[in-house]
Design a protein around this motif. Structure first.
Motif, PDB file in Angstrom:
ATOM      1  N   ALA A 181       2.606  -0.066  -8.172  1.00  0.00           N
ATOM      2  CA  ALA A 181       2.196  -0.081  -6.941  1.00  0.00           C
ATOM      3  C   ALA A 181       2.785  -1.002  -5.949  1.00  0.00           C
ATOM      4  O   ALA A 181       3.174  -0.734  -4.780  1.00  0.00           O
ATOM      5  N   ARG A 182       3.281  -1.984  -6.582  1.00  0.00           N
ATOM      6  CA  ARG A 182       4.387  -2.830  -5.438  1.00  0.00           C
ATOM      7  C   ARG A 182       5.413  -2.178  -5.136  1.00  0.00           C
ATOM      8  O   ARG A 182       6.138  -2.207  -3.796  1.00  0.00           O
ATOM      9  N   VAL A 183       6.035  -1.184  -6.050  1.00  0.00           N
ATOM     10  CA  VAL A 183       7.315  -0.568  -5.962  1.00  0.00           C
ATOM     11  C   VAL A 183       7.085   0.598  -4.859  1.00  0.00           C
ATOM     12  O   VAL A 183       7.677   0.881  -3.932  1.00  0.00           O
ATOM     13  N   ASP A 184       5.759   0.904  -4.723  1.00  0.00           N
ATOM     14  CA  ASP A 184       5.413   1.904  -3.791  1.00  0.00           C
ATOM     15  C   ASP A 184       4.918   1.523  -2.392  1.00  0.00           C
ATOM     16  O   ASP A 184       4.758   2.055  -1.436  1.00  0.00           O
ATOM     17  N   GLY A 185       5.165   0.046  -2.459  1.00  0.00           N
ATOM     18  CA  GLY A 185       4.869  -0.872  -1.163  1.00  0.00           C
ATOM     19  C   GLY A 185       3.494  -1.132  -0.836  1.00  0.00           C
ATOM     20  O   GLY A 185       3.214  -1.333   0.207  1.00  0.00           O
ATOM     21  N   ALA A 186       2.534  -1.186  -1.924  1.00  0.00           N
ATOM     22  CA  ALA A 186       1.111  -1.722  -1.792  1.00  0.00           C
ATOM     23  C   ALA A 186       1.264  -3.273  -1.771  1.00  0.00           C
ATOM     24  O   ALA A 186       2.019  -3.997  -2.300  1.00  0.00           O
ATOM     25  N   LEU A 191      -3.484  -3.676  -3.463  1.00  0.00           N
ATOM     26  CA  LEU A 191      -3.781  -3.899  -4.965  1.00  0.00           C
ATOM     27  C   LEU A 191      -5.406  -4.191  -5.497  1.00  0.00           C
ATOM     28  O   LEU A 191      -5.602  -3.518  -6.372  1.00  0.00           O
ATOM     29  N   LEU A 192      -5.915  -4.809  -4.484  1.00  0.00           N
ATOM     30  CA  LEU A 192      -7.315  -5.323  -4.954  1.00  0.00           C
ATOM     31  C   LEU A 192      -8.210  -4.172  -4.784  1.00  0.00           C
ATOM     32  O   LEU A 192      -8.944  -3.825  -5.697  1.00  0.00           O
ATOM     33  N   THR A 193      -8.061  -3.658  -3.599  1.00  0.00           N
ATOM     34  CA  THR A 193      -9.095  -2.571  -3.119  1.00  0.00           C
ATOM     35  C   THR A 193      -8.862  -1.195  -3.778  1.00  0.00           C
ATOM     36  O   THR A 193      -9.999  -0.377  -3.985  1.00  0.00           O
ATOM     37  N   ARG A 194      -7.594  -0.821  -3.796  1.00  0.00           N
ATOM     38  CA  ARG A 194      -7.345   0.635  -4.421  1.00  0.00           C
ATOM     39  C   ARG A 194      -7.058   0.617  -5.895  1.00  0.00           C
ATOM     40  O   ARG A 194      -7.045   1.706  -6.568  1.00  0.00           O
ATOM     41  N   ILE A 195      -6.693  -0.483  -6.507  1.00  0.00           N
ATOM     42  CA  ILE A 195      -6.355  -0.311  -8.023  1.00  0.00           C
ATOM     43  C   ILE A 195      -7.446  -1.171  -9.009  1.00  0.00           C
ATOM     44  O   ILE A 195      -8.086  -0.883  -9.713  1.00  0.00           O
ATOM     45  N   VAL A 196      -7.723  -2.483  -8.703  1.00  0.00           N
ATOM     46  CA  VAL A 196      -8.381  -3.562  -9.312  1.00  0.00           C
ATOM     47  C   VAL A 196      -9.805  -2.988  -9.437  1.00  0.00           C
ATOM     48  O   VAL A 196     -10.403  -2.822 -10.366  1.00  0.00           O
ATOM     49  N   LEU A 197     -10.310  -3.168  -8.130  1.00  0.00           N
ATOM     50  CA  LEU A 197     -11.776  -2.698  -7.932  1.00  0.00           C
ATOM     51  C   LEU A 197     -12.362  -1.387  -8.606  1.00  0.00           C
ATOM     52  O   LEU A 197     -13.212  -1.383  -9.246  1.00  0.00           O
ATOM     53  N   PRO A 198     -11.541  -0.369  -8.420  1.00  0.00           N
ATOM     54  CA  PRO A 198     -11.971   1.015  -8.949  1.00  0.00           C
ATOM     55  C   PRO A 198     -12.115   0.717 -10.304  1.00  0.00           C
ATOM     56  O   PRO A 198     -12.901   1.531 -11.035  1.00  0.00           O
ATOM     57  N   MET A 199     -11.213   0.081 -10.973  1.00  0.00           N
ATOM     58  CA  MET A 199     -11.104   0.125 -12.504  1.00  0.00           C
ATOM     59  C   MET A 199     -12.123  -1.263 -13.062  1.00  0.00           C
ATOM     60  O   MET A 199     -11.851  -1.447 -14.172  1.00  0.00           O
TER      61      MET A 199
END
Length: 283
Positions: A181-186, A191-199
């Motif tokens: 995600a960081r490579v894609d510019g997140a 990181l928190l709202t689109r990756i961590v929280l949904p999981m």
């Protein structure tokens, strides 16, 4: 390691003995768990004279389910339950926000002094609640928060166990996702709202349920922080009503106060077990 070998388990007498022990153990646990709830419901439906003359009877001779309606009207149970919902709702939101953001920062962002901050947070678990109550109350007075629900909501965020659960869960998430995600510019917010929280739905459910249960039954701090009888939650109101309310109505009010958290736990208990399984924390 088992006390009985597999060969012995095949014997009919041994199997019968094991089943008898298991049945007795289950019955004992059910009695301990459901016994107080049953006696509360029984007392709520008993006339006042029955509570004095036959306190250990398994069921009242003249059941009075109207005690619930009387307690609701005469003791103002609905008003106090509404106060409790406000207290629990705010405490839940603050606890969830603090646990998620702190766990995310310590597990994903990993600041330089994160381990020391985490150690300090865990150290608060070993401080008795009553030790910090005086200083907390003086702080609430200085901020002018007495008789305000903020005096309960804000301190509820300092719950180290929730931070522990959140961090342990976030530690188990694949770090490759964050790197990609960081490579894609997140950024941090993405990181928190689109990756961590949904999981993180399992651990969010666990923290939410623990927060609701703890806030609903909390008594000492609401008693200290909320002195206005009109704003007190049901746990404090019942203690104040105990001196003047009839015993049968008081027990009926207690039964109604017990019902919401018991129902919530019965409905969502599997989420607690599943979420704790993801964290590796054993109770």
């Amino acid at each position: 390691m088992s006390l009985i070998s597999h060969v012995e388990e095949r014997r009919p007498a041994v199997r019968a003995g094991l089943r008898a022990v298991q049945a007795l153990t289950l019955a004992f646990l059910v009695l301990i768990g459901l016994g107080p709830l049953y006696m509360t419901v029984k007392g709520a439906m008993s006339p006042g004279t029955d509570l004095i003359a036959r306190p250990l009877a398994l069921w009242p001779a003249d059941p009075r389910p109207e005690n619930f309606a009387t307690a609701w009207a005469d003791l103002g149970v609905g008003h106090y339950l509404l106060n409790t919902v406000q207290v629990v709702g705010g405490s839940w939101a603050v606890q969830l926000f603090v646990a998620v953001t702190a766990g995310f920062a310590l597990s994903v962002l990993r600041p330089r002094f994160g381990r020391y901050v985490y150690g300090a947070i865990l150290a608060t678990m070993f401080v008795p609640y009553t030790v910090s109550m005086t200083s907390l109350f003086l702080t609430v007075i200085d901020l002018g928060l007495v008789d305000s629900y903020w005096s309960i909501w804000l301190p509820s965020g300092a719950h180290a166990f929730n931070v522990l659960l959140a961090r342990r869960f976030f530690d188990a998430l694949p770090p490759e996702l964050f790197a990609a995600a960081r490579v894609d510019g997140a950024g941090t917010w993405q990181l928190l709202t689109r990756i961590v929280l949904p999981m993180s739905r399992p651990i969010l459910a666990v923290i939410s349920l623990l927060a609701v249960m703890h806030s609903w039954k909390d008594f000492i701090w609401p008693l200290v922080a909320i002195t206005d009888p009109g704003k007190q939650p049901i746990s404090v109101a019942l203690a104040n009503l105990a001196e003047q309310a009839p015993q049968d109505e008081l027990i009926a009010a207690m039964a109604m106060a017990l019902a919401p958290p018991v129902l919530v736990f019965l409905v969502f208990q599997k989420h607690i077990v599943a979420g704790l399984g993801f964290t590796g924390v054993k109770g």
